[in-house]
Design an enzyme around this catalytic site. Structure first.
Site, PDB file in Angstrom:
ATOM      1  N   ASP A  11     -21.500  12.484  12.020  1.00 51.27           N
ATOM      2  CA  ASP A  11     -22.336  13.307  10.930  1.00 51.27           C
ATOM      3  C   ASP A  11     -21.478  14.426  10.423  1.00 51.27           C
ATOM      4  O   ASP A  11     -20.481  14.891  11.005  1.00 51.27           O
ATOM      5  CB  ASP A  11     -23.432  13.612  11.447  1.00 51.27           C
ATOM      6  CG  ASP A  11     -24.476  14.170  10.358  1.00 51.27           C
ATOM      7  OD1 ASP A  11     -24.524  13.354   9.316  1.00 51.27           O
ATOM      8  OD2 ASP A  11     -24.877  15.413  10.366  1.00 51.27           O
ATOM      9  N   SER A  12     -21.858  14.852   9.171  1.00 48.08           N
ATOM     10  CA  SER A  12     -21.021  16.018   8.737  1.00 48.08           C
ATOM     11  C   SER A  12     -21.571  17.281   9.469  1.00 48.08           C
ATOM     12  O   SER A  12     -20.765  18.521   9.323  1.00 48.08           O
ATOM     13  CB  SER A  12     -21.648  16.306   7.221  1.00 48.08           C
ATOM     14  OG  SER A  12     -22.997  16.222   7.270  1.00 48.08           O
ATOM     15  N   GLY A  44     -22.630  16.621   0.973  1.00 54.08           N
ATOM     16  CA  GLY A  44     -23.499  16.103  -0.022  1.00 54.08           C
ATOM     17  C   GLY A  44     -23.211  16.322  -1.506  1.00 54.08           C
ATOM     18  O   GLY A  44     -22.922  15.712  -2.340  1.00 54.08           O
ATOM     19  N   CYS A  74     -24.872   9.467   8.907  1.00 55.64           N
ATOM     20  CA  CYS A  74     -24.890  10.303   7.772  1.00 55.64           C
ATOM     21  C   CYS A  74     -25.320   9.283   6.508  1.00 55.64           C
ATOM     22  O   CYS A  74     -24.569   8.695   6.378  1.00 55.64           O
ATOM     23  CB  CYS A  74     -23.439  11.064   7.528  1.00 55.64           C
ATOM     24  SG  CYS A  74     -23.218  12.059   6.156  1.00 55.64           S
ATOM     25  N   ASN A  75     -26.216   9.955   5.716  1.00 52.81           N
ATOM     26  CA  ASN A  75     -26.422   8.919   4.742  1.00 52.81           C
ATOM     27  C   ASN A  75     -25.374   9.055   3.713  1.00 52.81           C
ATOM     28  O   ASN A  75     -24.989   8.000   2.770  1.00 52.81           O
ATOM     29  CB  ASN A  75     -27.855   8.993   4.179  1.00 52.81           C
ATOM     30  CG  ASN A  75     -28.892   9.096   4.899  1.00 52.81           C
ATOM     31  OD1 ASN A  75     -29.544   8.037   4.722  1.00 52.81           O
ATOM     32  ND2 ASN A  75     -29.201   9.827   5.885  1.00 52.81           N
ATOM     33  N   THR A  76     -24.823  10.313   3.309  1.00 50.07           N
ATOM     34  CA  THR A  76     -23.900  10.595   2.401  1.00 50.07           C
ATOM     35  C   THR A  76     -22.673   9.860   2.620  1.00 50.07           C
ATOM     36  O   THR A  76     -22.039   9.198   1.513  1.00 50.07           O
ATOM     37  CB  THR A  76     -23.708  12.039   2.292  1.00 50.07           C
ATOM     38  OG1 THR A  76     -24.719  12.768   2.477  1.00 50.07           O
ATOM     39  CG2 THR A  76     -22.947  12.469   1.080  1.00 50.07           C
ATOM     40  N   GLU A 153     -28.410  23.594   9.177  1.00 48.36           N
ATOM     41  CA  GLU A 153     -27.222  23.892   9.992  1.00 48.36           C
ATOM     42  C   GLU A 153     -27.145  25.399  10.341  1.00 48.36           C
ATOM     43  O   GLU A 153     -26.408  25.818  11.272  1.00 48.36           O
ATOM     44  CB  GLU A 153     -25.978  23.836   8.868  1.00 48.36           C
ATOM     45  CG  GLU A 153     -25.611  22.340   8.750  1.00 48.36           C
ATOM     46  CD  GLU A 153     -24.703  21.610   9.956  1.00 48.36           C
ATOM     47  OE1 GLU A 153     -24.264  22.336  10.564  1.00 48.36           O
ATOM     48  OE2 GLU A 153     -25.280  20.326  10.156  1.00 48.36           O
ATOM     49  N   CYS A 185     -31.653  11.770   4.694  1.00 45.05           N
ATOM     50  CA  CYS A 185     -30.778  12.671   4.955  1.00 45.05           C
ATOM     51  C   CYS A 185     -30.833  12.784   6.697  1.00 45.05           C
ATOM     52  O   CYS A 185     -32.042  13.228   6.797  1.00 45.05           O
ATOM     53  CB  CYS A 185     -30.172  13.866   4.231  1.00 45.05           C
ATOM     54  SG  CYS A 185     -29.338  14.998   4.960  1.00 45.05           S
ATOM     55  N   THR A 186     -30.045  12.644   7.384  1.00 42.54           N
ATOM     56  CA  THR A 186     -30.108  12.701   8.745  1.00 42.54           C
ATOM     57  C   THR A 186     -30.440  14.299   9.405  1.00 42.54           C
ATOM     58  O   THR A 186     -31.036  14.349  10.361  1.00 42.54           O
ATOM     59  CB  THR A 186     -29.142  12.011   9.611  1.00 42.54           C
ATOM     60  OG1 THR A 186     -27.946  12.591   9.276  1.00 42.54           O
ATOM     61  CG2 THR A 186     -29.014  10.633   9.527  1.00 42.54           C
ATOM     62  N   HIS A 187     -30.022  15.185   8.234  1.00 46.26           N
ATOM     63  CA  HIS A 187     -30.606  16.508   8.967  1.00 46.26           C
ATOM     64  C   HIS A 187     -32.245  16.862   8.768  1.00 46.26           C
ATOM     65  O   HIS A 187     -32.952  17.828   9.219  1.00 46.26           O
ATOM     66  CB  HIS A 187     -29.974  17.676   7.914  1.00 46.26           C
ATOM     67  CG  HIS A 187     -28.578  17.933   8.263  1.00 46.26           C
ATOM     68  ND1 HIS A 187     -27.476  17.008   7.801  1.00 46.26           N
ATOM     69  CD2 HIS A 187     -27.988  18.824   8.717  1.00 46.26           C
ATOM     70  CE1 HIS A 187     -26.428  17.428   8.446  1.00 46.26           C
ATOM     71  NE2 HIS A 187     -26.688  18.702   9.103  1.00 46.26           N
TER      72      HIS A 187
HETATM   73  N1  DGL Z   1     -26.742  14.648   7.270  1.00 51.04           N
HETATM   74  C1  DGL Z   1     -26.039  14.133   6.309  1.00 51.04           C
HETATM   75  C2  DGL Z   1     -26.847  12.753   5.434  1.00 51.04           C
HETATM   76  O1  DGL Z   1     -27.436  12.121   6.270  1.00 51.04           O
HETATM   77  C3  DGL Z   1     -25.117  14.744   5.069  1.00 51.04           C
HETATM   78  C4  DGL Z   1     -25.608  16.287   4.985  1.00 51.04           C
HETATM   79  C5  DGL Z   1     -24.704  16.961   4.208  1.00 51.04           C
HETATM   80  O2  DGL Z   1     -23.698  17.027   4.806  1.00 51.04           O
HETATM   81  O3  DGL Z   1     -24.594  17.229   2.979  1.00 51.04           O
HETATM   82  O4  DGL Z   1     -26.744  12.630   4.220  1.00 51.04           O
END
Ligand code: DGL
Length: 270
Positions: A11-12, A44, A74-76, A153, A185-187
């Site tokens: 992930d990011s 993102g 990570c979705n992005t 974060e 988004c996994t966050h």
């Molecule tokens: N957690 C990530 C996602 O699922 C990316 C968040 C990011 O770095 O902008 O998209």
């Protein structure tokens, strides 16, 4: 067949920990390697080419350590580079978008589905395309929430600032008659109680990362590469390109493990 090699999660930043949390529960025998590119988070707002490059750097780091499967948590990154990585690597690779869409299709009753995600994910249209391919008559409303990732974060996801930002950002969704909202988004699952509170209890929240782990479990069975209960989990290792101390604080708050070992590594320039 038993395969002790670890499953890799990337992930990011700390977002993929929401996926690992589910993996710890659903896959108690599996060894885990996690890589978060915290120093270059968020992904993102970045151009797709940069997200592709950074995602490959994380992928290569884990592949060198002999993972048997890669989860792009990570979705992005999933939106822009899943297909390329899947076609290139000789191991199974899974992203978080399709499992989230399958769950949304299953849950929605009124066919009004909301998607929240990063700018990159929303701009890619990946969720909307996948949802409409499954059920063309779905009404999909997508909203980018660019402030959410930095709240997580910086370990402020329990704060009153977080509540204010979530309430303000999600206001445009309240009039859309959505009955199902995908946390794309996994966050975002770290903000889940606040998001649920703003959307109201009648809206079902879909955690795309958690849905993914069910599919990881299925793939382990399908390819016959699960680890055996006799071996059990021996490795659960975390790497970050940013501050190991901050990463550890968030990981220990979020995951049911004490004394998490986090190693700082450098991957390349910003
Ligand atoms: N957690 C990530 C996602 O699922 C990316 C968040 C990011 O770095 O902008 O998209």
């Amino acid at each position: 067949m038993t395969d002790k090699r670890p499953i890799g999660f990337i992930d990011s930043g700390v977002g993929g920990l929401t996926v690992v949390k589910e993996a710890l529960k659903q896959l108690p025998n599996e060894n885990i390697l996690y890589m978060g590119d915290t120093a270059r988070c968020p992904y993102g707002p970045r151009p797709a080419e940069q997200v592709i490059k950074f995602t490959w750097e994380m992928t290569n780091h884990l592949v060198e350590q002999g993972i048997k499967m890669l989860v792009i948590a990570c979705n992005t990154a999933t939106a822009v580079v899943l297909e390329e990585i899947k076609e290139t690597l000789p191991i199974p690779v899974i992203g978080v978008i399709l499992p989230g869409t399958r769950a949304a299709v299953k849950k929605t009753k009124n066919k009004n589905v909301g998607i929240i995600g990063t700018l990159g994910t929303v701009k890619s249209g990946a969720y909307e395309t996948a949802l409409k391919e499954k059920v063309p008559e779905l009404v999909v409303t997508s909203l980018a929430c660019p402030k959410f990732v930095s709240v997580v974060e910086s370990n402020e996801y329990h704060s009153s600032v977080a509540k204010k930002i979530v309430a303000e950002t999600l206001t445009p969704l309240l009039s859309k008659n959505i009955d199902t909202l995908v946390l794309g988004c996994t966050h975002y699952p770290l903000l889940r109680p606040i998001i649920q509170n703003v959307m109201g209890e009648n809206v079902t929240l879909i955690d795309s990362g958690a849905e993914t782990v069910g599919e990881v479990s299925m793939l382990l069975d399908y390819f016959e590469i699960s680890n055996s209960p006799k071996n059990g989990r021996e490795i659960c290792r975390f790497y970050t390109t940013g501050s190991a101390k901050l990463f550890k604080e968030i990981a220990e708050d979020w995951l049911p493990i004490d004394h998490i070992k986090v190693e700082h590594i450098d991957l390349g320039g910003v």
